[in-house]
Design a protein around this motif. Structure first.
Motif, PDB file in Angstrom:
ATOM      1  N   GLU A 120       7.668  -7.547 -10.952  1.00 11.81           N
ATOM      2  CA  GLU A 120       8.826  -8.068 -10.233  1.00 11.81           C
ATOM      3  C   GLU A 120       9.399  -9.288 -10.937  1.00 11.81           C
ATOM      4  O   GLU A 120      10.628  -9.488 -10.949  1.00 11.81           O
ATOM      5  N   ALA A 121       8.542 -10.108 -11.538  1.00 15.87           N
ATOM      6  CA  ALA A 121       9.026 -11.268 -12.282  1.00 15.87           C
ATOM      7  C   ALA A 121       9.850 -10.836 -13.489  1.00 15.87           C
ATOM      8  O   ALA A 121      10.684 -11.606 -13.990  1.00 15.87           O
ATOM      9  N   ARG A 122       9.647  -9.596 -13.941  1.00 17.13           N
ATOM     10  CA  ARG A 122      10.400  -9.072 -15.084  1.00 17.13           C
ATOM     11  C   ARG A 122      11.584  -8.214 -14.654  1.00 17.13           C
ATOM     12  O   ARG A 122      12.207  -7.561 -15.488  1.00 17.13           O
ATOM     13  N   GLY A 123      11.883  -8.219 -13.359  1.00 22.60           N
ATOM     14  CA  GLY A 123      13.097  -7.594 -12.878  1.00 22.60           C
ATOM     15  C   GLY A 123      12.949  -6.273 -12.174  1.00 22.60           C
ATOM     16  O   GLY A 123      13.926  -5.737 -11.650  1.00 22.60           O
ATOM     17  N   ALA A 124      11.755  -5.674 -12.152  1.00 27.41           N
ATOM     18  CA  ALA A 124      11.561  -4.376 -11.518  1.00 27.41           C
ATOM     19  C   ALA A 124      11.439  -4.517 -10.005  1.00 27.41           C
ATOM     20  O   ALA A 124      11.112  -5.590  -9.488  1.00 27.41           O
ATOM     21  N   ARG A 125      11.703  -3.434  -9.304  1.00 28.23           N
ATOM     22  CA  ARG A 125      11.366  -3.355  -7.884  1.00 28.23           C
ATOM     23  C   ARG A 125      10.109  -2.502  -7.777  1.00 28.23           C
ATOM     24  O   ARG A 125      10.065  -1.400  -8.332  1.00 28.23           O
ATOM     25  N   VAL A 126       9.087  -3.006  -7.094  1.00 27.90           N
ATOM     26  CA  VAL A 126       7.773  -2.360  -7.079  1.00 27.90           C
ATOM     27  C   VAL A 126       7.421  -1.918  -5.670  1.00 27.90           C
ATOM     28  O   VAL A 126       7.552  -2.684  -4.712  1.00 27.90           O
ATOM     29  N   VAL A 127       6.944  -0.676  -5.567  1.00 27.95           N
ATOM     30  CA  VAL A 127       6.457  -0.125  -4.304  1.00 27.95           C
ATOM     31  C   VAL A 127       4.973   0.173  -4.465  1.00 27.95           C
ATOM     32  O   VAL A 127       4.585   0.926  -5.375  1.00 27.95           O
ATOM     33  N   LEU A 128       4.126  -0.433  -3.651  1.00 26.43           N
ATOM     34  CA  LEU A 128       2.698  -0.134  -3.660  1.00 26.43           C
ATOM     35  C   LEU A 128       2.423   1.031  -2.722  1.00 26.43           C
ATOM     36  O   LEU A 128       2.935   1.070  -1.606  1.00 26.43           O
ATOM     37  N   THR A 129       1.582   1.978  -3.151  1.00 27.83           N
ATOM     38  CA  THR A 129       1.237   3.090  -2.265  1.00 27.83           C
ATOM     39  C   THR A 129       0.353   2.624  -1.114  1.00 27.83           C
ATOM     40  O   THR A 129       0.295   3.267  -0.067  1.00 27.83           O
ATOM     41  N   ARG A 130      -0.330   1.513  -1.295  1.00 28.81           N
ATOM     42  CA  ARG A 130      -1.070   0.877  -0.203  1.00 28.81           C
ATOM     43  C   ARG A 130      -1.163  -0.610  -0.500  1.00 28.81           C
ATOM     44  O   ARG A 130      -1.244  -1.013  -1.670  1.00 28.81           O
ATOM     45  N   THR A 131      -1.157  -1.405   0.544  1.00 34.11           N
ATOM     46  CA  THR A 131      -1.240  -2.853   0.375  1.00 34.11           C
ATOM     47  C   THR A 131      -2.548  -3.416   0.908  1.00 34.11           C
ATOM     48  O   THR A 131      -2.804  -4.609   0.791  1.00 34.11           O
ATOM     49  N   ASP A 132      -3.361  -2.541   1.525  1.00 31.62           N
ATOM     50  CA  ASP A 132      -4.660  -2.972   2.035  1.00 31.62           C
ATOM     51  C   ASP A 132      -5.622  -1.786   1.949  1.00 31.62           C
ATOM     52  O   ASP A 132      -5.328  -0.781   1.294  1.00 31.62           O
ATOM     53  N   ASP A 133      -6.756  -1.894   2.617  1.00 31.87           N
ATOM     54  CA  ASP A 133      -7.803  -0.877   2.501  1.00 31.87           C
ATOM     55  C   ASP A 133      -7.519   0.285   3.453  1.00 31.87           C
ATOM     56  O   ASP A 133      -8.189   0.447   4.468  1.00 31.87           O
ATOM     57  N   THR A 134      -6.499   1.076   3.103  1.00 32.72           N
ATOM     58  CA  THR A 134      -6.099   2.186   3.954  1.00 32.72           C
ATOM     59  C   THR A 134      -5.979   3.468   3.137  1.00 32.72           C
ATOM     60  O   THR A 134      -6.089   3.459   1.913  1.00 32.72           O
ATOM     61  N   HIS A 135      -5.734   4.575   3.840  1.00 28.87           N
ATOM     62  CA  HIS A 135      -5.516   5.871   3.203  1.00 28.87           C
ATOM     63  C   HIS A 135      -4.457   6.614   4.007  1.00 28.87           C
ATOM     64  O   HIS A 135      -4.071   6.189   5.094  1.00 28.87           O
ATOM     65  N   TYR A 136      -3.970   7.732   3.475  1.00 34.89           N
ATOM     66  CA  TYR A 136      -2.921   8.509   4.135  1.00 34.89           C
ATOM     67  C   TYR A 136      -3.462   9.696   4.921  1.00 34.89           C
ATOM     68  O   TYR A 136      -2.839  10.136   5.879  1.00 34.89           O
ATOM     69  N   SER A 137      -4.584  10.248   4.493  1.00 33.32           N
ATOM     70  CA  SER A 137      -5.072  11.481   5.106  1.00 33.32           C
ATOM     71  C   SER A 137      -6.586  11.566   4.971  1.00 33.32           C
ATOM     72  O   SER A 137      -7.197  10.895   4.126  1.00 33.32           O
ATOM     73  N   ARG A 138      -7.182  12.447   5.784  1.00 32.68           N
ATOM     74  CA  ARG A 138      -8.624  12.661   5.685  1.00 32.68           C
ATOM     75  C   ARG A 138      -8.985  13.636   4.573  1.00 32.68           C
ATOM     76  O   ARG A 138     -10.158  13.896   4.341  1.00 32.68           O
ATOM     77  N   THR A 139      -8.007  14.187   3.883  1.00 32.30           N
ATOM     78  CA  THR A 139      -8.298  15.046   2.732  1.00 32.30           C
ATOM     79  C   THR A 139      -7.727  14.402   1.474  1.00 32.30           C
ATOM     80  O   THR A 139      -6.650  13.788   1.510  1.00 32.30           O
ATOM     81  N   VAL A 140      -8.450  14.538   0.386  1.00 30.21           N
ATOM     82  CA  VAL A 140      -8.030  13.917  -0.865  1.00 30.21           C
ATOM     83  C   VAL A 140      -6.676  14.453  -1.310  1.00 30.21           C
ATOM     84  O   VAL A 140      -5.773  13.688  -1.687  1.00 30.21           O
ATOM     85  N   ARG A 141      -6.488  15.779  -1.277  1.00 30.39           N
ATOM     86  CA  ARG A 141      -5.248  16.370  -1.771  1.00 30.39           C
ATOM     87  C   ARG A 141      -4.026  15.888  -0.986  1.00 30.39           C
ATOM     88  O   ARG A 141      -3.001  15.545  -1.576  1.00 30.39           O
ATOM     89  N   GLU A 142      -4.128  15.830   0.339  1.00 30.19           N
ATOM     90  CA  GLU A 142      -2.994  15.372   1.134  1.00 30.19           C
ATOM     91  C   GLU A 142      -2.755  13.876   0.929  1.00 30.19           C
ATOM     92  O   GLU A 142      -1.606  13.413   0.912  1.00 30.19           O
ATOM     93  N   ASP A 143      -3.822  13.128   0.759  1.00 32.29           N
ATOM     94  CA  ASP A 143      -3.680  11.702   0.483  1.00 32.29           C
ATOM     95  C   ASP A 143      -2.901  11.492  -0.811  1.00 32.29           C
ATOM     96  O   ASP A 143      -1.963  10.683  -0.865  1.00 32.29           O
ATOM     97  N   LEU A 144      -3.275  12.235  -1.845  1.00 29.06           N
ATOM     98  CA  LEU A 144      -2.580  12.120  -3.128  1.00 29.06           C
ATOM     99  C   LEU A 144      -1.135  12.597  -3.012  1.00 29.06           C
ATOM    100  O   LEU A 144      -0.218  12.000  -3.597  1.00 29.06           O
ATOM    101  N   ARG A 145      -0.913  13.662  -2.257  1.00 22.22           N
ATOM    102  CA  ARG A 145       0.440  14.212  -2.120  1.00 22.22           C
ATOM    103  C   ARG A 145       1.375  13.182  -1.498  1.00 22.22           C
ATOM    104  O   ARG A 145       2.519  13.028  -1.933  1.00 22.22           O
ATOM    105  N   GLN A 146       0.895  12.472  -0.505  1.00 24.28           N
ATOM    106  CA  GLN A 146       1.745  11.493   0.165  1.00 24.28           C
ATOM    107  C   GLN A 146       2.007  10.277  -0.720  1.00 24.28           C
ATOM    108  O   GLN A 146       3.069   9.642  -0.623  1.00 24.28           O
ATOM    109  N   ARG A 147       1.070   9.943  -1.579  1.00 24.35           N
ATOM    110  CA  ARG A 147       1.303   8.846  -2.531  1.00 24.35           C
ATOM    111  C   ARG A 147       2.415   9.236  -3.503  1.00 24.35           C
ATOM    112  O   ARG A 147       3.336   8.449  -3.769  1.00 24.35           O
ATOM    113  N   VAL A 148       2.318  10.448  -4.026  1.00 20.07           N
ATOM    114  CA  VAL A 148       3.330  10.937  -4.972  1.00 20.07           C
ATOM    115  C   VAL A 148       4.696  11.034  -4.286  1.00 20.07           C
ATOM    116  O   VAL A 148       5.731  10.782  -4.907  1.00 20.07           O
TER     117      VAL A 148
END
Length: 254
Positions: free
Chosen positions: A90-118
């Motif tokens: 961000e200091a170099r001008g980009a806009r940054v989106v973190l897929t998570r900002t704390d110790d969380t996840h999106y789904s109870r399955t690895v594949r769905e968790d990855l899909r939602q990150r993408v």
């Protein structure tokens, strides 16, 4: 009419001037609102990455700790480095989106968790996807390494090589960027890489990766690589820099 002494008149004039100055920004905002406009947000910081939107993915999280060695969890290290990397990008001008900002996840399955990150790439119309990980193996392996999608775009390969070259400059890794076949690389529609920051199974490297100074070194190397990538692609679109053969074995997991 009552006449005020000169000092009193001067004081009243100063008070009036202060009140007008304080009310001016509010009046401008109300006027813009009435005219159908909104007060303009501050412009992003100028820099070599101005205009880029980057999704940074701290690997694992929540119920999925990733690699765990001697009580050190991959998910904690990736999140720590991701926050530093966001600050630097961000200091170099980009806009940054973190897929998570704390110790969380999106789904109870690895594949769905990855899909939602993408999926955040499309949601935020991102230009790049950077996924951070830490490695583990039974060998005495060490060294950071960046992966791009096998058979993927030249831009993805160029991004991986640019980041790996900077990791080779700033850390003691002797590894080169390698192709791989991973879900987040295969399914992301923009240039994407996985950065394995080092081996948790190597005691010395595990110790370094827990140090804030080394975490910043890793983050700065990645950010420098993104800057190099942008400069390279602007001069050589649709190509990738030369990538010497890897002198060691490929990293076995992501």
């Amino acid at each position: 009419m009552r006449k005020f002494p000169l000092p009193q008149a001067v004081l009243l004039g100063l008070v009036a001037a202060v009140l007008v100055a304080a009310a001016w920004p509010l009046w401008k905002g109300l006027r813009a609102s009435r005219e159908g406009g909104e007060p303009q947000a501050p412009e992003p910081a100028p820099g070599p990455l101005a205009g880029l939107v980057i999704v940074v993915d701290p690997g694992h999280g929540g119920w999925d700790p990733g690699a765990v060695v001697a009580g050190v969890k991959e998910k904690d290290l990736t999140l720590q480095v991701a926050h530093v990397l966001k600050e630097i990008l961000e200091a170099r001008g980009a806009r940054v989106v973190l897929t998570r900002t704390d110790d969380t996840h999106y789904s109870r399955t690895v594949r769905e968790d990855l899909r939602q990150r993408v999926a955040l790439v499309g949601e935020h119309q991102a230009d790049l996807f950077l996924s951070l990980h830490a490695n583990q193996d039974r060998c005495h392996c060490w060294g950071a390494q960046t992966f791009y999608q096998k058979g993927g775009s030249a831009e993805g390969k160029a991004l991986a090589i640019s980041i790996q070259n900077r990791l080779r400059e700033r850390t003691d890794t002797t590894r080169y960027a390698l192709p791989g076949d991973y879900f987040v690389l295969r399914t992301t529609e923009v240039p994407a890489v996985i950065v394995e920051m080092g081996f948790l199974s190597n005691a010395a490297e595990r110790g370094r990766m827990q140090q804030p100074e080394y975490q910043r070194t890793i983050a700065e190397a990645i950010a420098d690589g993104v800057v190099d990538y942008r400069a390279y692609i602007s001069r050589h679109p649709g190509t990738a820099p030369e990538n010497p053969a890897d002198p060691g074995e490929a990293s076995p997991r992501s």
